[in-house]
Motif scaffolding. Structure first.
Motif, PDB file in Angstrom:
ATOM      1  N   SER A  13       2.316   2.338  -5.603  1.00  0.00           N
ATOM      2  CA  SER A  13       3.279   3.381  -5.249  1.00  0.00           C
ATOM      3  C   SER A  13       2.738   4.785  -5.509  1.00  0.00           C
ATOM      4  CB  SER A  13       4.584   3.182  -6.035  1.00  0.00           C
ATOM      5  OG  SER A  13       4.370   3.379  -7.425  1.00  0.00           O
ATOM      6  N   ASN A  14       1.553   4.873  -6.120  1.00  0.00           N
ATOM      7  CA  ASN A  14       0.980   6.188  -6.423  1.00  0.00           C
ATOM      8  C   ASN A  14      -0.314   6.377  -5.644  1.00  0.00           C
ATOM      9  OD1 ASN A  14      -0.306   8.469  -7.586  1.00  0.00           O
ATOM     10  ND2 ASN A  14       0.844   8.171  -9.477  1.00  0.00           N
ATOM     11  N   GLU A  15      -0.191   7.011  -4.487  1.00  0.00           N
ATOM     12  CA  GLU A  15      -1.368   7.262  -3.668  1.00  0.00           C
ATOM     13  C   GLU A  15      -2.101   8.522  -4.103  1.00  0.00           C
ATOM     14  OE1 GLU A  15      -0.333   7.203   0.440  1.00  0.00           O
ATOM     15  OE2 GLU A  15       0.628   5.234   0.346  1.00  0.00           O
ATOM     16  N   VAL A  16      -1.442   9.365  -4.879  1.00  0.00           N
ATOM     17  CA  VAL A  16      -2.063  10.615  -5.336  1.00  0.00           C
ATOM     18  C   VAL A  16      -3.291  10.323  -6.182  1.00  0.00           C
ATOM     19  CG1 VAL A  16      -1.720  12.711  -6.706  1.00  0.00           C
ATOM     20  CG2 VAL A  16       0.139  11.832  -5.271  1.00  0.00           C
ATOM     21  N   TYR A  17      -3.187   9.300  -7.035  1.00  0.00           N
ATOM     22  CA  TYR A  17      -4.303   8.959  -7.912  1.00  0.00           C
ATOM     23  C   TYR A  17      -5.012   7.678  -7.466  1.00  0.00           C
ATOM     24  CZ  TYR A  17      -2.111  12.495 -10.812  1.00  0.00           C
ATOM     25  OH  TYR A  17      -1.572  13.669 -11.266  1.00  0.00           O
ATOM     26  N   GLY A  18      -4.946   7.398  -6.182  1.00  0.00           N
ATOM     27  CA  GLY A  18      -5.708   6.291  -5.619  1.00  0.00           C
ATOM     28  C   GLY A  18      -5.144   4.918  -5.906  1.00  0.00           C
ATOM     29  N   GLY A  19      -3.852   4.838  -6.196  1.00  0.00           N
ATOM     30  CA  GLY A  19      -3.249   3.545  -6.486  1.00  0.00           C
ATOM     31  C   GLY A  19      -3.361   2.579  -5.326  1.00  0.00           C
ATOM     32  N   ASP A  20      -3.246   3.095  -4.101  1.00  0.00           N
ATOM     33  CA  ASP A  20      -3.337   2.222  -2.933  1.00  0.00           C
ATOM     34  C   ASP A  20      -4.730   1.605  -2.810  1.00  0.00           C
ATOM     35  OD1 ASP A  20      -4.226   4.854  -2.503  1.00  0.00           O
ATOM     36  OD2 ASP A  20      -3.942   4.728  -0.342  1.00  0.00           O
ATOM     37  N   ILE A  21      -5.760   2.388  -3.152  1.00  0.00           N
ATOM     38  CA  ILE A  21      -7.132   1.877  -3.099  1.00  0.00           C
ATOM     39  C   ILE A  21      -7.359   0.842  -4.195  1.00  0.00           C
ATOM     40  CG2 ILE A  21      -9.570   2.493  -3.317  1.00  0.00           C
ATOM     41  CD1 ILE A  21      -8.304   3.435  -0.734  1.00  0.00           C
ATOM     42  N   ILE A  22      -6.837   1.108  -5.380  1.00  0.00           N
ATOM     43  CA  ILE A  22      -6.963   0.147  -6.482  1.00  0.00           C
ATOM     44  C   ILE A  22      -6.292  -1.165  -6.102  1.00  0.00           C
ATOM     45  CG2 ILE A  22      -6.365  -0.331  -8.891  1.00  0.00           C
ATOM     46  CD1 ILE A  22      -6.422   2.700  -9.389  1.00  0.00           C
ATOM     47  N   ARG A  23      -5.098  -1.040  -5.547  1.00  0.00           N
ATOM     48  CA  ARG A  23      -4.325  -2.228  -5.168  1.00  0.00           C
ATOM     49  C   ARG A  23      -5.078  -3.063  -4.130  1.00  0.00           C
ATOM     50  NH1 ARG A  23       1.097  -4.267  -5.364  1.00  0.00           N
ATOM     51  NH2 ARG A  23       0.995  -6.196  -4.225  1.00  0.00           N
ATOM     52  N   LYS A  24      -5.619  -2.409  -3.120  1.00  0.00           N
ATOM     53  CA  LYS A  24      -6.345  -3.136  -2.079  1.00  0.00           C
ATOM     54  C   LYS A  24      -7.602  -3.788  -2.646  1.00  0.00           C
ATOM     55  CE  LYS A  24      -4.824  -0.408   1.915  1.00  0.00           C
ATOM     56  NZ  LYS A  24      -5.278   0.430   3.045  1.00  0.00           N
ATOM     57  N   THR A  25      -8.274  -3.095  -3.543  1.00  0.00           N
ATOM     58  CA  THR A  25      -9.479  -3.650  -4.160  1.00  0.00           C
ATOM     59  C   THR A  25      -9.155  -4.957  -4.879  1.00  0.00           C
ATOM     60  OG1 THR A  25     -10.338  -1.405  -4.502  1.00  0.00           O
ATOM     61  CG2 THR A  25     -11.402  -3.180  -5.729  1.00  0.00           C
ATOM     62  N   ILE A  26      -8.065  -4.945  -5.630  1.00  0.00           N
ATOM     63  CA  ILE A  26      -7.634  -6.143  -6.363  1.00  0.00           C
ATOM     64  C   ILE A  26      -7.234  -7.250  -5.391  1.00  0.00           C
ATOM     65  CG2 ILE A  26      -5.897  -7.077  -7.937  1.00  0.00           C
ATOM     66  CD1 ILE A  26      -5.759  -4.279  -9.232  1.00  0.00           C
ATOM     67  N   ASP A  27      -6.374  -6.912  -4.440  1.00  0.00           N
ATOM     68  CA  ASP A  27      -5.859  -7.913  -3.496  1.00  0.00           C
ATOM     69  C   ASP A  27      -6.968  -8.539  -2.658  1.00  0.00           C
ATOM     70  OD1 ASP A  27      -3.195  -8.128  -4.065  1.00  0.00           O
ATOM     71  OD2 ASP A  27      -2.568  -6.559  -2.685  1.00  0.00           O
ATOM     72  N   TYR A  28      -7.808  -7.694  -2.068  1.00  0.00           N
ATOM     73  CA  TYR A  28      -8.845  -8.196  -1.176  1.00  0.00           C
ATOM     74  C   TYR A  28      -9.883  -9.025  -1.929  1.00  0.00           C
ATOM     75  CZ  TYR A  28      -7.099  -5.135   2.594  1.00  0.00           C
ATOM     76  OH  TYR A  28      -6.331  -4.537   3.554  1.00  0.00           O
ATOM     77  N   PHE A  29     -10.265  -8.588  -3.110  1.00  0.00           N
ATOM     78  CA  PHE A  29     -11.260  -9.338  -3.884  1.00  0.00           C
ATOM     79  C   PHE A  29     -10.741 -10.747  -4.185  1.00  0.00           C
ATOM     80  CE2 PHE A  29     -13.282 -10.836  -7.761  1.00  0.00           C
ATOM     81  CZ  PHE A  29     -14.623 -10.577  -7.513  1.00  0.00           C
ATOM     82  N   CYS A  30      -9.511 -10.809  -4.676  1.00  0.00           N
ATOM     83  CA  CYS A  30      -8.937 -12.110  -5.046  1.00  0.00           C
ATOM     84  C   CYS A  30      -8.730 -12.991  -3.815  1.00  0.00           C
ATOM     85  CB  CYS A  30      -7.624 -11.911  -5.798  1.00  0.00           C
ATOM     86  SG  CYS A  30      -7.830 -11.100  -7.408  1.00  0.00           S
ATOM     87  N   HIS A  31      -8.323 -12.373  -2.720  1.00  0.00           N
ATOM     88  CA  HIS A  31      -8.113 -13.155  -1.495  1.00  0.00           C
ATOM     89  C   HIS A  31      -9.437 -13.702  -0.972  1.00  0.00           C
ATOM     90  CE1 HIS A  31      -6.039 -14.417   2.172  1.00  0.00           C
ATOM     91  NE2 HIS A  31      -7.121 -14.019   2.820  1.00  0.00           N
ATOM     92  N   LEU A  32     -10.468 -12.867  -0.960  1.00  0.00           N
ATOM     93  CA  LEU A  32     -11.764 -13.302  -0.437  1.00  0.00           C
ATOM     94  C   LEU A  32     -12.427 -14.335  -1.344  1.00  0.00           C
ATOM     95  CD1 LEU A  32     -13.177  -9.902   0.864  1.00  0.00           C
ATOM     96  CD2 LEU A  32     -12.436 -11.854   2.242  1.00  0.00           C
ATOM     97  N   ALA A  33     -12.127 -14.285  -2.642  1.00  0.00           N
ATOM     98  CA  ALA A  33     -12.669 -15.286  -3.557  1.00  0.00           C
ATOM     99  C   ALA A  33     -12.138 -16.674  -3.198  1.00  0.00           C
ATOM    100  CB  ALA A  33     -12.314 -14.936  -5.000  1.00  0.00           C
TER     101      ALA A  33
END
Length: 602
Positions: free
Chosen positions: A221-241
């Motif tokens: 919910s916080n795109e100002v401090y890159g929360g959306d990028i952090i979230r995608k990094t977590i989601d995509y890594f776990c999904h691709l694993a």
């Protein structure tokens, strides 16, 4: 509770507008849409008929104090109702959704004004002029009821007496955007435990949100401090694993993220085939948080991402900013290819080669936390390997993270962070928890069980794998190979033999002290013979080289195989009268093998 939540009603149109304007953040908007199209159809049908469709729940982020002393109003985070809201944006607004394979797709809901029924659009419907193949057309600004109705009636040979019915149906369809949805706004003052309890009680399906879910909501919910990028990094890594085949879909679906350094940091995982440690987003988040913040409770992360000052109880923007930056570093440390592969190497070097040997993934989670923490401290690589190996095995032996893992994480990470002598810290824990009393009494007692998934039986197998031991009566096939090929455990005192001699209690004939990993073909030949019978035949096999049970052809090799499998030598003369004696002796030998294995790690 009146000051802790508010219940309101708002129109579908207003809620969609708030989301578009960013007043309500949908934390999982980039995650797969799990509803099938028929559920979307049913939702639209319920709204059309004026049926209730449940509440959506939002949780307000606190207002934070900026550096200039002013307050910034916090967004509302949608914590329940994301699937319904996404269904509405897909069907009414016409937006694409991301499916379970991370590919974008359209969900088209068709409407028949004459029958007043909804259906998922399909080729047959698209060819039938009585159907509006996609209701999102009706909700577009350029849609004109006045031009649509005459054209529709003309296409379907509808006389003027029925055109009014069509007009009323279209008008009723348009009224969906004015349908009211209940909104429960939870105050930011509520802690996670209270929010979780409210969620469970309201959610009719009994879905439970974890603290990691709430933390992920705060992150995205916080795109100002890159929360959306952090979230995608977590989601995509776990999904691709778990699903590396979806790599190309993610790559083509999210071009903006593909162009970030974070994507370059995680793309390696799509080429791996590692099944020992496949992290969920909860695992990744927990490791990243604990290794960087030296705290074990994810509720603290939620507070820190909100900007909470634990001393003044105020919410400050600089704390939120620092927390996002620190978490981002923790996430990148986790997904770093070198870090991840070296940690897996350490785990496997301890004999932990298969996920079936680990009942609690939190053991692996804290092991990775410890690895990253010691690396950040600049400790030598060989010392890190030694400490992490010992801690992993100690944790398995003592069930350290089986219950109340967050409290244990919190306690342990603070000690490791504050210690000036990590090796002395580990030695003190070993002396306190792995004393002679543990090895000689407690562990032996723990081996008195019939649960094959027992961590103590698994630890015995780990000790065998570490020593390169062969399977029971196997000349060349080792325990690791049997385990990796999903081999089965078999009875030394055959089950049918025990049952035919009055041992009918499952907890007795299935004792883990009666279990060994054995090649199936050897087990088949043993059948239901008493140990002294088939061991007598094994002796004869070693004398005349007429191989019946496996390839062992010398007494010395046979005795070595028994030693590797912690089987007492007097098994040669044992029958039903010696079964309990056998179990007692083997438990002592198994415990001793595990002890020697652990001592070899030091």
């Amino acid at each position: 509770m009146s000051n802790k939540y508010e219940v309101n009603n708002s129109s579908v149109e207003s809620i969609l507008a708030w989301i578009k304007q960013g007043e309500i953040a949908i934390p999982e908007i980039q995650r797969p849409f799990v509803w099938d199209a028929t559920k979307v159809r049913d939702l639209i049908d319920s709204l059309y008929k004026g049926y209730p469709v449940g509440y959506i729940i939002t949780w307000k982020n606190p207002d934070v104090k900026l550096k200039d002393g002013t307050l910034a109003t916090g967004k509302k985070v949608l914590i329940d109702g994301q699937q319904r809201i996404t269904a509405l944006t897909a069907s009414i607004v016409g937006q694409e959704v991301i499916g379970s394979n991370y590919k974008k797709k359209r969900i088209k809901i068709a409407f028949n004004p004459l029958e007043e029924v909804f259906e998922v659009s399909n080729p047959a419907i698209q060819k039938n002029s009585q159907w509006i193949e996609d209701i999102s057309i009706v909700f577009k600004n350029e849609f004109s009821v006045w031009s649509f109705i005459p054209q529709y009636c003309d296409n379907n040979n509808i006389d003027s007496s029925q055109s009014d019915k069509v007009g009323k149906a279209i008008d009723r369809l348009l009224q969906i955007k004015n349908s009211r949805l209940g909104i429960i706004d939870l105050s930011h003052n509520l802690d996670i435990e209270v929010v979780t309890e409210i969620f469970i009680r309201i959610n009719s399906k009994g879905v439970v949100l974890s603290q990691a879910d709430f933390a992920m909501s705060k992150i995205s919910s916080n795109e100002v401090y890159g929360g959306d990028i952090i979230r995608k990094t977590i989601d995509y890594f776990c999904h691709l694993a778990q699903n590396p085949v979806d790599f190309e879909a993610i790559k083509s679906n999210d071009i903006d993220f593909v162009n970030t350094d974070n994507f370059n940091a995680i793309k390696w995982i799509a080429k791996e085939n590692e099944e020992l440690y496949v992290p969920s987003y909860t695992d990744l988040l927990r490791v990243a948080f604990t290794s960087k913040f030296y705290r074990g409770k994810l509720s603290d992360l939620v507070s820190l991402l909100s900007g909470r000052d634990f001393e003044t109880r105020e919410y400050k923007d600089e704390i939120a900013q620092k927390s996002f930056e620190l978490l981002h570093k923790g996430v990148l440390n986790f997904v770093n290819e070198t870090n991840f592969k070296r940690y897996i190497m350490i785990v496997k070097s301890a004999g932990i080669v298969d996920s079936s040997l680990i009942r609690s993934k939190n053991v692996l989670n804290f092991g990775y936390i410890l690895y990253l923490t010691l690396k950040d401290k600049g400790i030598e690589a060989n010392k890190i390997e030694n400490i992490v190996r010992r801690w992993l095995v100690l944790s398995l032996l003592t069930g350290r993270y089986s219950s109340s893992p967050e409290s244990s994480f919190d306690y342990d990470i603070k000690r490791f962070n504050e210690s000036n002598d990590i090796e002395a810290l580990v030695r003190n824990v070993e002396e306190g928890e792995l004393s002679d009393a543990f090895w000689n009494n407690i562990l032996v007692t723990k081996l008195n069980t019939s649960v094959t998934s027992s961590p103590y039986f698994n630890m015995f197998l780990i000790a065998q794998i570490s020593s390169g031991d062969k399977g029971f009566l196997s000349k060349n096939i080792d325990i690791r190979s049997l385990l990796e090929q999903r081999g089965d455990v078999h009875h030394i005192f055959p089950k049918k033999y025990l049952q035919s001699n009055g041992v009918n209690n499952r907890g007795q004939y299935n004792q883990i002290a009666n279990y060994v990993y054995m090649q199936s073909e050897i087990n088949i030949k043993i059948r239901d013979k008493a140990p002294k019978v088939y061991f007598g035949e094994l002796k004869k096999q070693c004398e005349d080289n007429n191989l019946v049970y496996g390839g062992i052809d010398s007494i010395e090799e046979l005795k070595e195989n028994l030693a590797q499998n912690a089987i007492p030598l007097d098994v040669f003369d044992m029958d039903i009268d010696n079964y309990q004696e056998f179990l007692n002796k083997r438990r002592l030998l198994m415990a001793d093998k595990i002890k020697k294995y652990y001592k070899s790690l030091i």
